[in-house]
Design a protein around this motif. Structure first.
Motif, short mmCIF file in Angstrom:
data_model
loop_
_atom_site.label_atom_id
_atom_site.label_comp_id
_atom_site.label_asym_id
_atom_site.label_seq_id
_atom_site.Cartn_x
_atom_site.Cartn_y
_atom_site.Cartn_z
N LYS A 1 0.85 -1.44 0.24
CA LYS A 1 0.22 0.08 -0.11
C LYS A 1 0.87 1.44 0.06
CE LYS A 1 -3.85 -2.06 2.44
NZ LYS A 1 -5.36 -2.31 2.90
N PHE A 2 1.72 1.48 0.80
CA PHE A 2 3.08 2.27 1.19
C PHE A 2 3.98 2.08 -0.40
CE2 PHE A 2 7.62 4.23 1.58
CZ PHE A 2 7.06 5.12 2.09
N GLN A 3 3.55 1.68 -1.54
CA GLN A 3 4.71 1.51 -2.36
C GLN A 3 3.01 2.24 -3.70
OE1 GLN A 3 7.14 -1.23 -3.82
NE2 GLN A 3 6.62 -2.37 -2.14
N ALA A 4 2.14 2.19 -3.57
CA ALA A 4 1.18 2.59 -4.86
C ALA A 4 0.71 3.84 -3.91
CB ALA A 4 -0.53 1.63 -4.28
N GLN A 5 0.91 4.56 -3.16
CA GLN A 5 0.85 5.57 -3.02
C GLN A 5 1.88 6.14 -3.06
OE1 GLN A 5 0.37 5.87 1.80
NE2 GLN A 5 -1.26 4.80 1.76
N LEU A 6 2.84 5.67 -3.14
CA LEU A 6 4.14 6.53 -4.18
C LEU A 6 3.83 6.81 -6.22
CD1 LEU A 6 6.97 5.65 -2.22
CD2 LEU A 6 6.01 7.81 -1.91
N GLU B 1 1.12 7.05 -7.12
CA GLU B 1 -0.22 7.47 -7.11
C GLU B 1 0.44 9.19 -7.06
OE1 GLU B 1 -2.72 6.88 -4.16
OE2 GLU B 1 -4.02 4.81 -5.10
N GLN B 2 1.25 9.17 -6.19
CA GLN B 2 1.92 10.74 -6.16
C GLN B 2 3.14 10.86 -7.68
OE1 GLN B 2 4.20 11.17 -2.52
NE2 GLN B 2 2.38 10.75 -1.83
N GLY B 3 3.19 9.88 -8.32
CA GLY B 3 4.27 9.72 -9.58
C GLY B 3 5.32 9.44 -9.91
N TYR B 4 5.40 8.53 -8.53
CA TYR B 4 7.07 7.67 -8.61
C TYR B 4 6.86 6.74 -9.07
CZ TYR B 4 8.78 11.18 -4.40
OH TYR B 4 8.78 12.41 -3.97
N LYS B 5 8.44 6.62 -10.18
CA LYS B 5 8.74 4.99 -10.77
C LYS B 5 9.27 4.82 -10.01
CE LYS B 5 10.28 2.65 -14.86
NZ LYS B 5 10.93 2.19 -15.80
N GLY C 1 14.24 4.98 -7.35
CA GLY C 1 13.99 5.00 -8.67
C GLY C 1 13.52 6.82 -9.18
N PHE C 2 12.35 7.16 -9.53
CA PHE C 2 12.54 8.27 -10.30
C PHE C 2 11.31 9.25 -9.61
CE2 PHE C 2 14.56 5.95 -12.43
CZ PHE C 2 15.88 5.98 -13.47
N ASN C 3 11.42 10.59 -9.57
CA ASN C 3 9.88 10.72 -9.04
C ASN C 3 9.12 11.72 -10.11
OD1 ASN C 3 11.63 13.00 -10.51
ND2 ASN C 3 11.98 14.04 -7.98
N LYS C 4 8.24 12.65 -9.95
CA LYS C 4 7.47 13.08 -10.86
C LYS C 4 8.25 13.75 -12.49
CE LYS C 4 5.62 16.40 -8.04
NZ LYS C 4 4.55 17.64 -8.11
N ASP C 5 8.99 14.15 -11.65
CA ASP C 5 10.11 14.52 -12.36
C ASP C 5 10.97 13.96 -13.93
OD1 ASP C 5 8.35 17.59 -11.38
OD2 ASP C 5 9.75 17.43 -10.09
N GLY C 6 10.39 12.77 -13.34
CA GLY C 6 12.06 12.12 -14.16
C GLY C 6 13.10 11.96 -13.81
N LYS C 7 13.68 12.75 -12.82
CA LYS C 7 14.93 12.43 -11.64
C LYS C 7 15.11 10.88 -11.12
CE LYS C 7 15.06 17.57 -11.49
NZ LYS C 7 15.19 19.04 -10.79
N LYS C 8 16.26 11.06 -11.18
CA LYS C 8 16.81 9.37 -10.17
C LYS C 8 16.77 9.98 -9.16
CE LYS C 8 20.00 5.81 -10.19
NZ LYS C 8 20.60 5.30 -11.23
N VAL C 9 15.63 8.76 -7.73
CA VAL C 9 15.61 9.02 -6.35
C VAL C 9 16.08 7.85 -5.82
CG1 VAL C 9 14.21 10.66 -6.11
CG2 VAL C 9 13.55 9.01 -6.84
#
Length: 88
Positions: free
Chosen positions: A35-40, A42-46, A62-70
């Motif tokens: 569920k935690f990963q699903a929430q992330l 939904e916020q645009g994280y890959k 992975g990557f945030n909603k802006d496509g930056k590696k995180v």
């Protein structure tokens, strides 16, 4: 050159991240990892990789909603980001 500097900083910061402590709370109080990963997501994280660290953190790569590696360490009880590394 900037990439090499970023890579060097990322590698040298690895030791600091390895020691990150997120919680001492009983695992029964932790958020469900799926569920935690699903929430992330939904916020645009890959999320490319998800794991539980020795410091009791939910760690994602992975990557945030802006496509930056995180690389982000989250408290598994609150979901709050404790430490993060975001590629410029």
């Amino acid at each position: 050159m900037r990439f090499l500097l970023t890579l060097a900083l990322f590698i040298t910061s690895g030791a600091a991240f390895a020691a990150t402590q997120c919680t001492n709370a009983d695992k029964s109080t932790w958020q469900d990892p799926d569920k935690f990963q699903a929430q992330l997501k939904e916020q645009g994280y890959k999320i490319n990789k998800f794991k539980v660290t020795k410091g009791n953190c939910y760690e994602i790569y992975g990557f945030n909603k802006d496509g930056k590696k995180v690389e982000i360490y989250h408290d598994p009880v609150t979901g709050k980001a404790v430490k993060s590394e975001i590629e410029d």
